[in-house]
Design a protein around this motif. Structure first.
Motif, mmCIF file in Angstrom:
data_model
loop_
_atom_site.group_PDB
_atom_site.id
_atom_site.type_symbol
_atom_site.label_atom_id
_atom_site.label_comp_id
_atom_site.label_asym_id
_atom_site.label_seq_id
_atom_site.Cartn_x
_atom_site.Cartn_y
_atom_site.Cartn_z
ATOM 1 N N GLN A 281 35.376 80.058 32.356
ATOM 2 C CA GLN A 281 34.005 80.536 32.162
ATOM 3 C C GLN A 281 33.892 81.436 30.927
ATOM 4 N N LEU A 282 34.866 82.305 30.751
ATOM 5 C CA LEU A 282 34.833 83.194 29.585
ATOM 6 C C LEU A 282 34.878 82.396 28.288
ATOM 7 N N ARG B 9 31.508 80.180 27.607
ATOM 8 C CA ARG B 9 30.179 80.797 27.555
ATOM 9 C C ARG B 9 29.944 81.441 26.194
ATOM 10 N N ARG C 276 28.496 85.479 31.232
ATOM 11 C CA ARG C 276 29.820 85.779 30.663
ATOM 12 C C ARG C 276 30.176 87.240 30.919
ATOM 13 N N TYR D 208 31.458 87.575 34.367
ATOM 14 C CA TYR D 208 32.838 87.091 34.477
ATOM 15 C C TYR D 208 33.820 88.075 33.839
ATOM 16 N N ASP E 6 29.884 93.671 26.815
ATOM 17 C CA ASP E 6 31.096 92.857 26.672
ATOM 18 C C ASP E 6 32.147 93.593 25.843
#
Length: 191
Positions: free
Chosen positions: A120-121, A124, A131, A134, A175
């Motif tokens: 997923q990381l 995305r 993201r 996750y 992030d």
């Protein structure tokens, strides 16, 4: 009223559904995930309190992993984008926020979970809210007592984290913050 006795009752039915009807387990898991979305702090969350004292999670963990891998949120009623977090991701984040609940998954499940998170990381785009969820889960898993094996992904993760940190302008502040937290806490792995 949602209290620990009711949560225990629901979890018992998930683990041992009447007449082995898995649809009952699926429906009750959706109910638990829905209830869990209403609690911001795990300290005051009766679901996490009950899970911290239980020792049997086979059916619950199996069903959670299935939903997680399929990116299925049984609580989402509509297919349009909403600002509420995915109930499965929130539940997993809550599980990995305390030492007592972070050990409920088998080592093999943890390996699969890491693979799913990394997939997923890596797939995305920047500034994608999912993201960020996750990344947050990855951070929670790393800082928990869960048994996690990352050796085969270390180089890939280093490059990924370096890209986030060097391309700061195109990344979300959250992030960047999470990646800094991870790299600062685990310098042997990611620096």
């Amino acid at each position: 009223q949602l209290n620990e006795a009711f949560v225990n009752f629901l979890l018992d039915l998930i683990e041992n559904p009447p007449q082995n009807d898995e649809q009952v387990s699926d429906s009750l898991l959706g109910l638990i995930l829905s209830f869990n979305k209403h609690f911001r702090a795990t300290k005051h969350n009766p679901i996490m309190q009950v899970l911290s004292r239980r020792t049997v999670f086979r059916m619950l963990s199996e069903k959670l992993m299935l939903l997680f891998n399929r990116e299925t949120d049984p609580v989402a009623l509509f297919s349009f984008s909403i600002s509420c977090p995915d109930s499965v991701l929130k539940f997993l984040n809550d599980i990995f926020s305390t030492k007592r609940t972070s050990t409920m998954f088998y080592t093999s499940d943890m390996s699969v979970m890491i693979e799913i998170i990394l997939r997923q990381l890596f797939n995305r785009p920047s500034k994608d809210q999912v993201r960020t969820e996750y990344l947050s889960l990855f951070h929670a898993v790393l800082t928990s007592d869960a048994c996690v094996e990352l050796k085969k992904h270390t180089n890939e993760l280093k490059r990924y984290f370096e890209n986030i940190l060097t391309d700061y302008a195109n990344e979300s502040d959250v992030d960047v913050y999470i990646v800094r937290e991870i790299t600062n806490r685990f310098p042997d792995l990611f620096c």
